[in-house]
Motif scaffolding. Structure first.
Motif, PDB file in Angstrom:
ATOM      1  N   VAL A  16       0.837  -1.201   0.000  1.00 26.79           N
ATOM      2  CA  VAL A  16       0.000   0.000   0.000  1.00 26.79           C
ATOM      3  C   VAL A  16       0.873   1.253   0.000  1.00 26.79           C
ATOM      4  O   VAL A  16       0.605   2.214  -0.741  1.00 26.79           O
ATOM      5  N   ALA A  17       1.923   1.248   0.824  1.00 27.93           N
ATOM      6  CA  ALA A  17       2.829   2.393   0.866  1.00 27.93           C
ATOM      7  C   ALA A  17       3.486   2.627  -0.490  1.00 27.93           C
ATOM      8  O   ALA A  17       3.660   3.775  -0.930  1.00 27.93           O
ATOM      9  N   GLY A  18       3.823   1.536  -1.170  1.00 28.30           N
ATOM     10  CA  GLY A  18       4.423   1.664  -2.498  1.00 28.30           C
ATOM     11  C   GLY A  18       3.470   2.291  -3.492  1.00 28.30           C
ATOM     12  O   GLY A  18       3.867   3.149  -4.294  1.00 28.30           O
ATOM     13  N   LEU A  19       2.215   1.870  -3.443  1.00 22.41           N
ATOM     14  CA  LEU A  19       1.216   2.460  -4.338  1.00 22.41           C
ATOM     15  C   LEU A  19       1.017   3.937  -4.025  1.00 22.41           C
ATOM     16  O   LEU A  19       1.048   4.787  -4.929  1.00 22.41           O
ATOM     17  N   ALA A  20       0.817   4.257  -2.754  1.00 23.04           N
ATOM     18  CA  ALA A  20       0.544   5.643  -2.366  1.00 23.04           C
ATOM     19  C   ALA A  20       1.705   6.567  -2.695  1.00 23.04           C
ATOM     20  O   ALA A  20       1.497   7.735  -3.052  1.00 23.04           O
ATOM     21  N   SER A  21       2.921   6.067  -2.584  1.00 22.94           N
ATOM     22  CA  SER A  21       4.097   6.910  -2.849  1.00 22.94           C
ATOM     23  C   SER A  21       4.207   7.290  -4.320  1.00 22.94           C
ATOM     24  O   SER A  21       4.855   8.278  -4.664  1.00 22.94           O
ATOM     25  N   ARG A  22       3.561   6.534  -5.199  1.00 27.11           N
ATOM     26  CA  ARG A  22       3.567   6.873  -6.621  1.00 27.11           C
ATOM     27  C   ARG A  22       2.614   8.028  -6.923  1.00 27.11           C
ATOM     28  O   ARG A  22       2.663   8.600  -8.009  1.00 27.11           O
ATOM     29  N   TYR A  23       1.747   8.333  -5.990  1.00 26.73           N
ATOM     30  CA  TYR A  23       0.826   9.463  -6.143  1.00 26.73           C
ATOM     31  C   TYR A  23       1.294  10.624  -5.268  1.00 26.73           C
ATOM     32  O   TYR A  23       1.713  11.649  -5.771  1.00 26.73           O
ATOM     33  N   GLY A  24       1.244  10.456  -3.961  1.00 28.44           N
ATOM     34  CA  GLY A  24       1.780  11.479  -3.076  1.00 28.44           C
ATOM     35  C   GLY A  24       0.864  12.673  -2.907  1.00 28.44           C
ATOM     36  O   GLY A  24      -0.085  12.890  -3.672  1.00 28.44           O
ATOM     37  N   TYR A  25       1.166  13.474  -1.891  1.00 25.48           N
ATOM     38  CA  TYR A  25       0.306  14.588  -1.520  1.00 25.48           C
ATOM     39  C   TYR A  25       0.545  15.829  -2.369  1.00 25.48           C
ATOM     40  O   TYR A  25      -0.385  16.377  -2.978  1.00 25.48           O
ATOM     41  N   VAL A  26       1.781  16.294  -2.433  1.00 33.31           N
ATOM     42  CA  VAL A  26       2.063  17.573  -3.098  1.00 33.31           C
ATOM     43  C   VAL A  26       1.846  17.485  -4.601  1.00 33.31           C
ATOM     44  O   VAL A  26       1.307  18.415  -5.213  1.00 33.31           O
ATOM     45  N   ASP A  27       2.235  16.369  -5.203  1.00 35.62           N
ATOM     46  CA  ASP A  27       2.185  16.262  -6.657  1.00 35.62           C
ATOM     47  C   ASP A  27       0.833  15.797  -7.198  1.00 35.62           C
ATOM     48  O   ASP A  27       0.478  16.107  -8.344  1.00 35.62           O
ATOM     49  N   TYR A  28       0.075  15.050  -6.403  1.00 36.87           N
ATOM     50  CA  TYR A  28      -1.176  14.477  -6.908  1.00 36.87           C
ATOM     51  C   TYR A  28      -2.393  14.907  -6.088  1.00 36.87           C
ATOM     52  O   TYR A  28      -3.331  15.500  -6.621  1.00 36.87           O
ATOM     53  N   VAL A  29      -2.374  14.612  -4.793  1.00 39.96           N
ATOM     54  CA  VAL A  29      -3.570  14.834  -3.980  1.00 39.96           C
ATOM     55  C   VAL A  29      -3.927  16.311  -3.882  1.00 39.96           C
ATOM     56  O   VAL A  29      -5.085  16.699  -4.121  1.00 39.96           O
ATOM     57  N   LEU A  30      -2.963  17.153  -3.529  1.00 42.29           N
ATOM     58  CA  LEU A  30      -3.266  18.563  -3.306  1.00 42.29           C
ATOM     59  C   LEU A  30      -3.758  19.271  -4.572  1.00 42.29           C
ATOM     60  O   LEU A  30      -4.745  20.011  -4.511  1.00 42.29           O
ATOM     61  N   PRO A  31      -3.108  19.073  -5.722  1.00 36.33           N
ATOM     62  CA  PRO A  31      -3.656  19.706  -6.934  1.00 36.33           C
ATOM     63  C   PRO A  31      -5.079  19.254  -7.243  1.00 36.33           C
ATOM     64  O   PRO A  31      -5.919  20.070  -7.648  1.00 36.33           O
ATOM     65  N   ARG A  32      -5.366  17.963  -7.062  1.00 40.52           N
ATOM     66  CA  ARG A  32      -6.725  17.482  -7.296  1.00 40.52           C
ATOM     67  C   ARG A  32      -7.691  18.100  -6.289  1.00 40.52           C
ATOM     68  O   ARG A  32      -8.815  18.480  -6.633  1.00 40.52           O
ATOM     69  N   ALA A  33      -7.258  18.189  -5.050  1.00 40.77           N
ATOM     70  CA  ALA A  33      -8.114  18.760  -4.009  1.00 40.77           C
ATOM     71  C   ALA A  33      -8.418  20.230  -4.291  1.00 40.77           C
ATOM     72  O   ALA A  33      -9.546  20.692  -4.101  1.00 40.77           O
ATOM     73  N   ARG A  34      -7.416  20.971  -4.745  1.00 40.32           N
ATOM     74  CA  ARG A  34      -7.635  22.399  -5.057  1.00 40.32           C
ATOM     75  C   ARG A  34      -8.642  22.570  -6.189  1.00 40.32           C
ATOM     76  O   ARG A  34      -9.372  23.574  -6.228  1.00 40.32           O
ATOM     77  N   ARG A  35      -8.692  21.595  -7.080  1.00 39.20           N
ATOM     78  CA  ARG A  35      -9.661  21.653  -8.185  1.00 39.20           C
ATOM     79  C   ARG A  35     -10.990  20.992  -7.814  1.00 39.20           C
ATOM     80  O   ARG A  35     -11.918  20.977  -8.614  1.00 39.20           O
ATOM     81  N   GLY A  36     -11.063  20.450  -6.609  1.00 41.95           N
ATOM     82  CA  GLY A  36     -12.279  19.777  -6.180  1.00 41.95           C
ATOM     83  C   GLY A  36     -12.554  18.495  -6.926  1.00 41.95           C
ATOM     84  O   GLY A  36     -13.706  18.107  -7.125  1.00 41.95           O
ATOM     85  N   GLU A  37     -11.494  17.792  -7.323  1.00 45.28           N
ATOM     86  CA  GLU A  37     -11.629  16.565  -8.092  1.00 45.28           C
ATOM     87  C   GLU A  37     -11.295  15.359  -7.227  1.00 45.28           C
ATOM     88  O   GLU A  37     -10.329  15.377  -6.462  1.00 45.28           O
ATOM     89  N   PRO A  38     -12.067  14.283  -7.325  1.00 43.01           N
ATOM     90  CA  PRO A  38     -11.795  13.084  -6.522  1.00 43.01           C
ATOM     91  C   PRO A  38     -10.521  12.383  -6.973  1.00 43.01           C
ATOM     92  O   PRO A  38     -10.030  12.603  -8.089  1.00 43.01           O
ATOM     93  N   LEU A  39     -10.009  11.536  -6.104  1.00 41.41           N
ATOM     94  CA  LEU A  39      -8.747  10.828  -6.381  1.00 41.41           C
ATOM     95  C   LEU A  39      -9.047   9.532  -7.132  1.00 41.41           C
ATOM     96  O   LEU A  39      -8.726   8.427  -6.679  1.00 41.41           O
ATOM     97  N   THR A  40      -9.626   9.668  -8.311  1.00 37.10           N
ATOM     98  CA  THR A  40     -10.159   8.528  -9.046  1.00 37.10           C
ATOM     99  C   THR A  40      -9.087   7.522  -9.423  1.00 37.10           C
ATOM    100  O   THR A  40      -9.270   6.299  -9.276  1.00 37.10           O
ATOM    101  N   GLU A  41      -7.954   8.004  -9.914  1.00 36.27           N
ATOM    102  CA  GLU A  41      -6.902   7.089 -10.362  1.00 36.27           C
ATOM    103  C   GLU A  41      -6.359   6.253  -9.200  1.00 36.27           C
ATOM    104  O   GLU A  41      -6.149   5.043  -9.329  1.00 36.27           O
ATOM    105  N   LEU A  42      -6.136   6.894  -8.069  1.00 36.79           N
ATOM    106  CA  LEU A  42      -5.642   6.182  -6.894  1.00 36.79           C
ATOM    107  C   LEU A  42      -6.675   5.174  -6.411  1.00 36.79           C
ATOM    108  O   LEU A  42      -6.337   4.031  -6.084  1.00 36.79           O
ATOM    109  N   TRP A  43      -7.926   5.591  -6.372  1.00 35.68           N
ATOM    110  CA  TRP A  43      -8.994   4.689  -5.929  1.00 35.68           C
ATOM    111  C   TRP A  43      -9.061   3.462  -6.827  1.00 35.68           C
ATOM    112  O   TRP A  43      -9.125   2.319  -6.341  1.00 35.68           O
TER     113      TRP A  43
END
Length: 386
Positions: A16-43
């Motif tokens: 799980v840590a390996g998968l999550a590290s390929r997305y990450g907060y600053v590069d993936y989660v935060l930009p999606r969150a600022r746009r109000g978009e769900p984390l579809t690819e990670l899910w």
């Protein structure tokens, strides 16, 4: 009870840590969150890997493990800044309730999709005038021939725009006593007379909150989950996992913040030494580490008790875990921001943006005040105050 994890559990953490590290907060989660978009690819990727349904029965495509393993998944995702809010709702609450109490047809229809992430289910209990007092729920379900009609409203319901259905907590009338009893219904999000309106929230999150309106939503008889008379027991079967998964997410967020703070404290030098060498920086971070580990232990205890069938012990431990994890998480994030100085408020690190979302853990899914009420009454046997 042992907290020495098995090789399988350790491997699950690593995967799980390996998968999550390929997305990450600053590069993936935060930009999606600022746009109000769900984390579809990670899910989707987590679902295909079997992480989302690790707690669901194997015969329905799940992993056949327990809430402990699902909490482990959530913790490791959040520890990389990529926690998934709907893990708390879809497989933990709804999947658990349907897996335990649903009909054979309901299990066949829903559990495979919840297990692989191809279907999502939201959970609707909170109401504008009920809040923490679930006994005041006014959404009602009345029979109309072989069907049900649901009328009422819900508020602060997460991820309805992503969900195929909402597991709604309503009340039916006991004609023998005239009292209203809780009951659970699967309501498709495209049902006629069902309306979901986004709520304007002042936090940066990839998942949206909704107000729901049910204006005599007509449902077939088989929309009722389990037995009318067992609904209260069914409800609590989902609420304890909700608290455990909420605690796991908070612990993970705290770990993310602490990792960011310690990495910065080792690298940032002032007066020719790393700032982490100064006790004014080191000691608060050490305290955060201790508090996070203590919260994690209580979360693990709650999960083990739940998976072993000790509902009473799990309820106490789950509430304590959620309280401790929320406090430790917020403290960790605040200290991480302080460690970074002015940089802690910059977009570069994204820590300030995370603070508002982390603060949710103090008020949802149950407020810290209601947890203190629970512990006062049930653990300390003090008179009920409300």
């Amino acid at each position: 009870m042992s907290f020495i994890e098995t090789d399988e559990q350790k491997q699950l953490r690593e995967s799980v840590a390996g998968l999550a590290s390929r997305y990450g907060y600053v590069d993936y989660v935060l930009p999606r969150a600022r746009r109000g978009e769900p984390l579809t690819e990670l899910w989707d990727e987590a679902g295909k890997a079997g992480f989302l349904g690790v707690n669901l029965p194997e015969e329905y495509g799940g992993g056949g493990a327990g809430i402990y393993e699902l909490a482990l998944v959530q913790e490791e995702l959040a520890a990389k800044g990529a926690g998934l809010l709907l893990v708390v709702v879809s497989p933990a609450i709804c999947g658990t309730i349907i897996g335990k109490y649903g009909t054979a047809a309901q299990k066949d229809s829903w559990l495979p999709g919840l297990a692989d992430g191809s279907r999502k289910m939201a959970f609707g209990i909170t109401e504008p005038d009920a809040g923490s007092n679930s006994h005041r729920i006014t959404t009602t379900a009345r029979r109309d021939g072989d069907e049900w009609l649901l009328r009422g409203s819900k508020v602060f319901i997460s991820g309805v725009d992503q969900a195929d259905a909402v597991l709604i907590v309503a009340r039916t009338e006991d004609h023998r006593t005239g009292k209203l009893k809780p009951a659970l219904f699967i309501v498709p999000t495209d049902a006629e007379a069902f309306t979901a309106r986004p709520m304007a929230m002042d936090i940066i999150e990839p998942d949206h909150q909704f107000t729901l309106f049910l204006d005599d939503v007509r449902l077939p008889a088989d929309a009722l989950v389990g037995s009318e008379d067992a609904a209260l027991m069914q409800l609590f079967a989902g609420l304890n996992p909700e608290r455990i998964l909420g605690a796991a997410m908070a612990v993970g967020v705290g770990r993310y913040a602490l990792d960011a703070a310690t990495a910065y404290a080792r690298e940032r030098a002032v007066w020719d030494v790393p700032i982490g060498a100064h006790q004014g920086i080191a000691h608060p971070l050490a305290q955060v580490k201790i508090e996070l580990e203590l919260a994690k232990l209580m979360m693990q205890k709650a999960a083990v008790l739940y998976d072993s069938g000790d509902d009473g012990g799990a309820a106490e431990a789950a509430n304590m875990a959620k309280y401790a994890a929320a406090e430790a998480s917020i403290r960790a994030l605040d200290q991480a921001i302080q460690t970074h100085g002015g940089g802690g408020l910059s977009e570069e690190y994204g820590l300030a943006a995370m603070l508002g979302a982390a603060r949710i853990a103090r008020v949802a899914p149950v407020s810290r005040e209601m947890i203190l009420n629970f512990v006062s009454q049930h653990s300390l046997h003090l008179p009920r105050s409300y």
